[in-house]
Design an enzyme around this catalytic site. Sequence first.
Site, PDB file in Angstrom:
ATOM      1  N   LYS A 246      10.754  34.549 -52.705  1.00 14.05           N
ATOM      2  CA  LYS A 246       9.155  34.247 -52.202  1.00 14.05           C
ATOM      3  C   LYS A 246       8.333  35.122 -51.143  1.00 14.05           C
ATOM      4  O   LYS A 246       7.253  35.129 -51.269  1.00 14.05           O
ATOM      5  CB  LYS A 246       9.300  32.656 -51.659  1.00 14.05           C
ATOM      6  CG  LYS A 246      10.060  32.244 -50.617  1.00 14.05           C
ATOM      7  CD  LYS A 246      10.288  30.945 -50.242  1.00 14.05           C
ATOM      8  CE  LYS A 246      11.330  30.781 -49.389  1.00 14.05           C
ATOM      9  NZ  LYS A 246      12.749  30.815 -49.817  1.00 14.05           N
TER      10      LYS A 246
ATOM     11  N   LYS B  95       5.134  30.556 -50.175  1.00 12.73           N
ATOM     12  CA  LYS B  95       5.101  29.744 -51.444  1.00 12.73           C
ATOM     13  C   LYS B  95       3.482  29.407 -52.007  1.00 12.73           C
ATOM     14  O   LYS B  95       2.844  29.400 -53.061  1.00 12.73           O
ATOM     15  CB  LYS B  95       6.022  28.332 -51.426  1.00 12.73           C
ATOM     16  CG  LYS B  95       7.225  28.888 -51.344  1.00 12.73           C
ATOM     17  CD  LYS B  95       7.904  27.384 -51.040  1.00 12.73           C
ATOM     18  CE  LYS B  95       9.552  27.523 -50.754  1.00 12.73           C
ATOM     19  NZ  LYS B  95      10.351  26.682 -50.517  1.00 12.73           N
TER      20      LYS B  95
ATOM     21  N   GLY C  19      18.515  24.367 -52.890  1.00  9.64           N
ATOM     22  CA  GLY C  19      19.936  24.134 -53.417  1.00  9.64           C
ATOM     23  C   GLY C  19      20.273  25.081 -54.502  1.00  9.64           C
ATOM     24  O   GLY C  19      19.557  25.635 -55.312  1.00  9.64           O
TER      25      GLY C  19
ATOM     26  N   ILE D 142      11.889  22.701 -59.872  1.00 11.09           N
ATOM     27  CA  ILE D 142      10.609  22.071 -60.676  1.00 11.09           C
ATOM     28  C   ILE D 142       9.828  23.045 -61.268  1.00 11.09           C
ATOM     29  O   ILE D 142       9.391  24.276 -61.057  1.00 11.09           O
ATOM     30  CB  ILE D 142       9.624  21.710 -59.382  1.00 11.09           C
ATOM     31  CG1 ILE D 142      10.528  20.720 -58.420  1.00 11.09           C
ATOM     32  CG2 ILE D 142       8.196  20.928 -60.173  1.00 11.09           C
ATOM     33  CD1 ILE D 142       9.604  20.253 -57.384  1.00 11.09           C
TER      34      ILE D 142
ATOM     35  N   GLY E 216      23.119  32.861 -56.153  1.00  2.74           N
ATOM     36  CA  GLY E 216      23.875  33.660 -57.048  1.00  2.74           C
ATOM     37  C   GLY E 216      25.058  33.066 -57.795  1.00  2.74           C
ATOM     38  O   GLY E 216      25.255  33.539 -58.786  1.00  2.74           O
TER      39      GLY E 216
END
Length: 429
Positions: free
Chosen positions: A106, A206, A305, A137, A17
């Site tokens: 997720k 995921k 990250g 990604i 955030g």
Amino acid sequence: MRTRPLKVALLGCGVVGSEVARIMTTHADDLTARIGAPVELAGVAVRRPSKVREGIDPALITTDATALLKRGDIDVAIEVIGGIEPARTLITTAFEHGISVVSANKALLAQDGAALHAAAGQAGLDLYYEAAVAGAIPLIRPLRESLAGDKINRVMGIVNGTTNFILDKMDATGAGYQEALDEATALGYAEADPTADVEGYDAAAKAAILAGIAFHTRVHLDDVYREGMTEVSAADFASAKRMGCTIKLLAILERAADGESVTARVHPAMIPLSHPLASVREAYNAVFVEAEAAGRLMFYGPGAGGAPTASAVLGDLVAVCRNKLAEATGPGESAYTQLPVSPMGDVVTRYHISLDVADKPGVLAQVATCFAEHGVSIDTVRQQGKDGEASLVVVTHRAPDASLSGTVEALRKLDTVRGVASIMRVEGE
């Protein structure tokens, strides 16, 4: 260009955030140009208001996320709280008040994605979540949009950076699991409680999301078979190297050959060094997609990250804001195939089994007979013995997981088998 800014509520201001807020501030002009209207951070909901948050106006901070969403001028909510509650209630509240949502959650999407998509669709709003899988990604949008005209048959990937870092260190240095985990913790790759990562829960969430998108069917978290990697040993890596393989914790999603069902699973597996996923090092993620027309594609990059994940969040924010200006919505849930998720027992693959056996004549024949009786064909056998003890490593041809489970159960009952030291699936061949 529209002059009234699109107002954004940021729900959560932790590692991700705070990066979202920073990028919104430092790239404000670029975002305005790309969206076609100014975008303004209108409020930041947090649990600890006293914490210093550099670069964020203290006047924007609130502990009442619900009031922020209900105040009447919010266009988009970014949810980076994580977990099930209060995130689920807040996202539902946002939809009830005409607010589109960008989420990185997720766990919530894997558990309640169908209900959230339904709520968004009923309200005529967007629900975007590129950041929920594989960090920076670009993966969800290519699956949901770029490959929407193709038929995806298989998705196999490394979707957890912590576990890949640990396994990579074990492979490169010969370290044991605990030693590699300690290094990952010291470097900040592993949480103080790494259970969600090392036991495969994170990857399973995921996997559920990816399977649903890839196969246009609803796959719930509970549908995903899961095994952790805490039992992977230095001996397993030594065996893998003798086979020209390495070991990765993989999410594997497959459409059945007849197209009538799908499988979704997360577990450690040996893969050949020639496979593209074998070269994924450190805490990186990579996902290998096999489509009917496009062929084989691989998506690779940092999977976690603050900054990488924020990049994915901001990409969704731009898309959602553009939709707002166009008075349109992007793609929602596609679950038209309604394919059943088959149990793990139906999965067909190869296996690497390491047995501790008595070092005496006839043991190999007994073991081979056990495999044959359960319909599992042996590819190779390697035996080492000393002082009455021996290890027997069996690599099989492809067989159903249920047949292998029956074989292992029968092996454990043999007097000559002291123990089943390791069972590892062999993938990617």
